[in-house]
Design a protein around this motif. Structure first.
Motif, short mmCIF file in Angstrom:
data_model
loop_
_atom_site.label_atom_id
_atom_site.label_comp_id
_atom_site.label_asym_id
_atom_site.label_seq_id
_atom_site.Cartn_x
_atom_site.Cartn_y
_atom_site.Cartn_z
N GLU A 1 -6.82 19.29 4.40
CA GLU A 1 -6.26 19.30 3.01
C GLU A 1 -4.99 18.24 2.75
O GLU A 1 -4.98 17.44 1.72
CB GLU A 1 -5.51 20.72 2.57
N ALA A 2 -4.20 18.40 3.78
CA ALA A 2 -3.11 17.13 3.61
C ALA A 2 -3.67 15.86 3.64
O ALA A 2 -3.22 14.88 3.06
CB ALA A 2 -2.13 17.35 4.86
N LEU A 3 -4.59 15.57 4.65
CA LEU A 3 -5.25 14.21 4.88
C LEU A 3 -5.92 13.72 3.23
O LEU A 3 -6.20 12.80 3.14
CB LEU A 3 -5.87 14.05 5.98
N ASN A 4 -6.80 14.88 2.81
CA ASN A 4 -7.63 14.62 1.63
C ASN A 4 -6.64 14.62 0.28
O ASN A 4 -7.38 14.30 -0.86
CB ASN A 4 -8.47 15.54 1.65
N ALA A 5 -5.22 15.04 0.53
CA ALA A 5 -4.40 14.95 -0.76
C ALA A 5 -4.22 13.56 -1.60
O ALA A 5 -4.13 12.69 -0.81
CB ALA A 5 -3.09 15.47 -0.48
N ARG A 6 -4.57 13.67 -2.86
CA ARG A 6 -3.98 12.47 -3.54
C ARG A 6 -2.60 12.14 -3.89
O ARG A 6 -2.10 13.45 -4.21
CB ARG A 6 -4.90 12.36 -4.92
N MET A 7 -2.21 11.00 -4.01
CA MET A 7 -0.87 10.82 -4.06
C MET A 7 -0.68 10.15 -5.50
O MET A 7 -1.36 9.23 -6.02
CB MET A 7 -0.23 9.74 -3.07
#
Length: 69
Positions: free
Chosen positions: A63-69
């Motif tokens: 989830e952290a790697l796929n999060a959008r900034m």
């Protein structure tokens, strides 16, 4: 006057020596501390590598790697 200074200085030095003798841990306390630390590390390793915790950690990382900034 000089005699009073000598007495106070001697008391101070003796007090420092007494404090130095009690400072630190003895070998048996080090051994006990190391055994306790290793036991805690083993328990923590077993918990983290268990199936439920491992899958939960993997999902958090995904989830952290796929999060959008």
């Amino acid at each position: 006057m000089v005699q009073m200074v000598r007495v106070r200085l001697r008391a101070l030095v003796c007090g420092m020596r007494a404090a130095r003798r009690d400072a630190g841990m003895v070998t048996s306390e080090y051994a006990t501390g190391i055994v306790a630390a290793v036991a805690f590390a083993v328990v923590l390793y077993k918990v983290v590598t268990s199936g439920a915790v491992s899958s939960e950690l993997q999902s958090i990382v995904k989830e952290a790697l796929n999060a959008r900034m």
